[in-house]
Motif scaffolding. Structure first.
Motif, mmCIF file in Angstrom:
data_model
loop_
_atom_site.group_PDB
_atom_site.id
_atom_site.type_symbol
_atom_site.label_atom_id
_atom_site.label_comp_id
_atom_site.label_asym_id
_atom_site.label_seq_id
_atom_site.Cartn_x
_atom_site.Cartn_y
_atom_site.Cartn_z
ATOM 1 N N PRO A 108 0.755 -1.266 -0.503
ATOM 2 C CA PRO A 108 0.060 -0.066 -0.001
ATOM 3 C C PRO A 108 1.391 0.972 0.340
ATOM 4 C CG PRO A 108 0.199 -1.044 2.230
ATOM 5 C CD PRO A 108 0.360 -1.851 1.201
ATOM 6 N N PHE A 109 1.919 1.503 0.463
ATOM 7 C CA PHE A 109 2.543 2.465 0.426
ATOM 8 C C PHE A 109 3.997 2.815 -0.923
ATOM 9 C CE2 PHE A 109 4.865 -1.141 2.726
ATOM 10 C CZ PHE A 109 5.628 -1.254 1.908
ATOM 11 N N SER A 110 3.606 1.717 -1.549
ATOM 12 C CA SER A 110 3.988 1.315 -2.725
ATOM 13 C C SER A 110 3.950 0.970 -4.131
ATOM 14 C CB SER A 110 5.713 0.478 -3.119
ATOM 15 O OG SER A 110 6.836 0.796 -3.582
ATOM 16 N N LEU A 163 7.974 -17.118 0.088
ATOM 17 C CA LEU A 163 7.060 -15.822 0.425
ATOM 18 C C LEU A 163 5.595 -15.906 -0.645
ATOM 19 C CD1 LEU A 163 9.088 -13.532 2.004
ATOM 20 C CD2 LEU A 163 8.278 -15.328 2.929
ATOM 21 N N ARG A 164 6.105 -15.417 -1.995
ATOM 22 C CA ARG A 164 4.799 -15.146 -2.977
ATOM 23 C C ARG A 164 3.835 -16.536 -3.147
ATOM 24 N NH1 ARG A 164 6.259 -15.319 -9.794
ATOM 25 N NH2 ARG A 164 3.823 -14.338 -10.386
ATOM 26 N N MET A 165 4.119 -17.879 -2.660
ATOM 27 C CA MET A 165 3.138 -18.478 -2.573
ATOM 28 C C MET A 165 2.295 -18.925 -1.703
ATOM 29 S SD MET A 165 5.034 -22.024 -4.267
ATOM 30 C CE MET A 165 6.556 -21.678 -3.114
ATOM 31 N N ILE A 166 3.040 -17.979 -0.151
ATOM 32 C CA ILE A 166 2.023 -18.325 1.285
ATOM 33 C C ILE A 166 1.075 -17.287 0.737
ATOM 34 C CG2 ILE A 166 2.339 -17.418 3.301
ATOM 35 C CD1 ILE A 166 4.800 -19.093 3.329
ATOM 36 N N GLU A 167 1.495 -16.081 0.031
ATOM 37 C CA GLU A 167 0.451 -14.900 0.310
ATOM 38 C C GLU A 167 -0.632 -15.250 -0.773
ATOM 39 O OE1 GLU A 167 -0.226 -10.173 -1.597
ATOM 40 O OE2 GLU A 167 2.051 -11.105 -0.440
ATOM 41 N N ALA A 168 -0.208 -16.236 -1.858
ATOM 42 C CA ALA A 168 -0.986 -16.427 -2.797
ATOM 43 C C ALA A 168 -2.566 -17.648 -2.144
ATOM 44 C CB ALA A 168 -0.708 -17.731 -4.066
ATOM 45 N N VAL A 169 -1.880 -17.799 -0.732
ATOM 46 C CA VAL A 169 -2.395 -18.496 -0.681
ATOM 47 C C VAL A 169 -3.727 -18.360 0.804
ATOM 48 C CG1 VAL A 169 -2.199 -20.824 -1.072
ATOM 49 C CG2 VAL A 169 -1.447 -20.139 0.797
ATOM 50 N N LEU A 186 -7.060 -10.565 4.026
ATOM 51 C CA LEU A 186 -5.842 -11.002 5.153
ATOM 52 C C LEU A 186 -4.398 -10.425 4.835
ATOM 53 C CD1 LEU A 186 -4.991 -12.315 8.167
ATOM 54 C CD2 LEU A 186 -5.049 -13.878 6.992
ATOM 55 N N ALA A 187 -4.040 -11.099 3.773
ATOM 56 C CA ALA A 187 -3.411 -10.574 3.641
ATOM 57 C C ALA A 187 -2.771 -8.748 3.430
ATOM 58 C CB ALA A 187 -2.707 -10.507 2.179
ATOM 59 N N HIS A 188 -3.795 -7.871 2.848
ATOM 60 C CA HIS A 188 -3.861 -6.671 3.086
ATOM 61 C C HIS A 188 -3.854 -5.904 4.007
ATOM 62 C CE1 HIS A 188 -6.078 -6.370 -1.264
ATOM 63 N NE2 HIS A 188 -5.085 -6.259 -1.551
ATOM 64 N N MET A 189 -4.404 -6.543 5.632
ATOM 65 C CA MET A 189 -4.434 -6.170 7.091
ATOM 66 C C MET A 189 -2.654 -6.422 7.295
ATOM 67 S SD MET A 189 -6.819 -7.610 9.968
ATOM 68 C CE MET A 189 -5.491 -8.844 9.883
ATOM 69 N N LEU A 190 -2.737 -7.385 6.594
ATOM 70 C CA LEU A 190 -0.893 -7.767 7.666
ATOM 71 C C LEU A 190 0.117 -7.013 6.527
ATOM 72 C CD1 LEU A 190 -0.475 -11.666 7.084
ATOM 73 C CD2 LEU A 190 -0.346 -9.952 9.105
ATOM 74 N N LEU A 191 -0.191 -6.246 5.323
ATOM 75 C CA LEU A 191 0.671 -4.795 3.991
ATOM 76 C C LEU A 191 0.934 -4.040 5.341
ATOM 77 C CD1 LEU A 191 -0.279 -6.698 0.571
ATOM 78 C CD2 LEU A 191 2.418 -6.730 2.026
#
Length: 268
Positions: A159-161, A242-248, A253-258
């Motif tokens: 979100p910052f980039s 890390l890409r595979m983890i985010e994909a699932v 939830l991913a956006h909240m963590l980011l």
């Protein structure tokens, strides 16, 4: 002929290597690695003093060297500079390495239109324009290699980039499509998706920079990918996991963590 000159001639694999962003960390490391492997090397960048110092190193390694200070947010100027370089000697290895990375400013939710435009031009539009011209020439000669510097940021909604992520995502798709088009003509395209490399760009970031690597190690990865004619390589490799983890991970939830990442950026 001196012994060092004879060794340089034995190493030479390319007629003409052109590197954009040569005054930066990865670009400078690429130049020093490939200077002994090229008859001619063209160094493009924004910092004339750094380019001049680097040119001396490349010349000492055995390459005819020229430097170009060019505005890579200007398509017309960049294409003209490319035509002049091509006229000197056919370019058979093109590193599209230059890039900018400016985060949103404090108090904003996204980058300013000026940052969005510059990022789109320098990171996506001009590199793809140069690649399209180079590819047509290489296809006619049935020889050549185009290398794009990508980023693992292409895989994440930072979100910052937002502008940087989008530009690198565009480069990733373009590189794949271009590779599909030129492979039958003995021309290769390689995309290298980097994590954090210890360069001036990364040093501007104030925050956690996991798996930070030296530019020399990045060049070693690039060189290996070129020898193997790889289409895409990630460095460090852990970012594939890390890409595979985010994909699932559910998008919300991913956006909240980011959004929880605390990061800032110093001036250029």
């Amino acid at each position: 002929m001196s012994r060092s000159s004879e060794m340089s001639k034995c190493l030479q694999l390319y007629d003409h290597v052109l590197i954009t962003g040569a005054s930066g960390g990865i670009g400078a490391a690429l130049a020093q690695h490939y200077a002994a492997r090229a008859q001619r090397i063209s160094l493009w960048g924004r910092d004339l003093q750094r380019l001049e110092s680097l040119a001396k190193i490349c010349t000492a390694a055995g390459a005819e060297t020229d430097i170009v200070v060019v505005d890579l947010s200007n398509m017309h100027e960049s294409l003209e500079a490319f035509s002049r370089a091509e006229a000197q000697a056919p370019i058979d290895l093109l590193f599209l390495n230059a890039g900018v990375s400016d985060m949103r400013q404090p108090g904003r939710v996204v980058e300013t239109p000026d940052i969005l435009l510059e990022t789109a031009l320098v990171n996506y539009a001009v590199p793809t324009g140069l690649a399209s011209v180079a590819a047509e020439l290489m296809v006619k000669r049935r020889r050549g290699h185009i290398v794009f510097t990508g980023s693992v940021a292409a895989w994440h909604d930072l979100p910052f980039s937002a502008a940087y992520c989008a530009s690198k995502a565009g480069i990733e798709r373009f590189a794949g499509a271009l590779r599909a088009a030129v492979t039958p003509y003995n021309v290769n395209v390689t995309l290298v998706s980097f994590g954090f490399i210890d360069t001036r760009m990364s040093r501007r970031i104030n925050g956690f920079k996991p798996f930070l690597a030296k530019p020399e190690k990045a060049v070693s990865v690039i060189n290996k990918a070129l020898k193997q004619r790889r289409g895409h390589v990630t460095f460090p490799k852990i970012f594939n996991l890390l890409r595979m983890i985010e994909a699932v991970t559910p998008r919300n939830l991913a956006h909240m963590l980011l959004r929880s990442i605390r990061v800032s950026q110093g001036p250029r």
